[in-house]
Design a protein around this motif. Structure first.
Motif, mmCIF file in Angstrom:
data_model
loop_
_atom_site.group_PDB
_atom_site.id
_atom_site.type_symbol
_atom_site.label_atom_id
_atom_site.label_comp_id
_atom_site.label_asym_id
_atom_site.label_seq_id
_atom_site.Cartn_x
_atom_site.Cartn_y
_atom_site.Cartn_z
ATOM 1 N N SER A 124 16.792 -6.289 9.283
ATOM 2 C CA SER A 124 16.754 -5.945 7.862
ATOM 3 C C SER A 124 15.658 -4.929 7.557
ATOM 4 C CB SER A 124 16.541 -7.207 7.025
ATOM 5 O OG SER A 124 15.323 -7.848 7.402
ATOM 6 N N SER A 125 14.724 -4.765 8.485
ATOM 7 C CA SER A 125 13.632 -3.813 8.293
ATOM 8 C C SER A 125 13.023 -3.490 9.658
ATOM 9 C CB SER A 125 12.554 -4.409 7.383
ATOM 10 O OG SER A 125 11.939 -5.516 8.029
ATOM 11 N N ALA A 126 12.141 -2.504 9.656
ATOM 12 C CA ALA A 126 11.452 -2.157 10.896
ATOM 13 C C ALA A 126 10.612 -3.337 11.377
ATOM 14 C CB ALA A 126 10.577 -0.932 10.688
ATOM 15 N N SER A 127 9.973 -4.026 10.455
ATOM 16 C CA SER A 127 9.157 -5.194 10.829
ATOM 17 C C SER A 127 10.017 -6.272 11.472
ATOM 18 C CB SER A 127 8.451 -5.768 9.600
ATOM 19 O OG SER A 127 7.555 -4.838 9.068
ATOM 20 N N ASP A 128 11.202 -6.498 10.911
ATOM 21 C CA ASP A 128 12.125 -7.487 11.472
ATOM 22 C C ASP A 128 12.555 -7.072 12.879
ATOM 23 O OD1 ASP A 128 13.903 -9.667 11.685
ATOM 24 O OD2 ASP A 128 15.540 -8.512 10.769
ATOM 25 N N LEU A 129 12.851 -5.807 13.066
ATOM 26 C CA LEU A 129 13.249 -5.313 14.386
ATOM 27 C C LEU A 129 12.119 -5.482 15.391
ATOM 28 C CD1 LEU A 129 15.260 -3.896 16.276
ATOM 29 C CD2 LEU A 129 14.350 -1.723 15.460
ATOM 30 N N PHE A 130 10.903 -5.096 14.989
ATOM 31 C CA PHE A 130 9.756 -5.251 15.897
ATOM 32 C C PHE A 130 9.549 -6.708 16.277
ATOM 33 C CE2 PHE A 130 7.784 -1.245 13.855
ATOM 34 C CZ PHE A 130 8.550 -0.423 14.664
ATOM 35 N N LYS A 131 9.766 -7.609 15.319
ATOM 36 C CA LYS A 131 9.602 -9.030 15.587
ATOM 37 C C LYS A 131 10.657 -9.496 16.610
ATOM 38 C CE LYS A 131 9.375 -13.524 13.334
ATOM 39 N NZ LYS A 131 9.482 -14.237 12.052
ATOM 40 N N GLN A 132 11.903 -9.041 16.435
ATOM 41 C CA GLN A 132 12.972 -9.407 17.364
ATOM 42 C C GLN A 132 12.695 -8.863 18.776
ATOM 43 O OE1 GLN A 132 17.093 -8.851 16.156
ATOM 44 N NE2 GLN A 132 16.412 -8.634 14.022
#
Length: 80
Positions: free
Chosen positions: A69-77
């Motif tokens: 849903s966001s860059a932060s979400d992608l980095f977390k994944q």
């Protein structure tokens, strides 16, 4: 190997002199260095290169695909 042809290129005298000095210092023919550089340039600019082709293949098959849903979400994944 295919038929060999000659090629001429224009360059600054200083660039030529420096190149020839380095080639001589390495005991390698200047023409061989130019051929190697040309092959490297071609290999690095093939479209797509092997890594890109593999990434496209994986994406089309749904492998290594992330929905975020966001860059932060992608980095977390990605655990970054």
């Amino acid at each position: 190997m295919g038929k060999e042809v000659q090629m001429s290129i224009k360059m600054e005298q200083e660039l030529r002199d420096q190149f020839m000095a380095v080639a001589a210092g390495r005991h390698r023919p200047a023409a061989q260095i130019i051929r190697d550089l040309m092959r490297l340039y071609i290999a690095n600019n093939e479209t797509p290169n092997a890594l890109t082709a593999e990434t496209i293949r994986k994406g089309r098959q749904g492998e290594d695909v992330f929905q975020a849903s966001s860059a932060s979400d992608l980095f977390k994944q990605l655990d970054i």
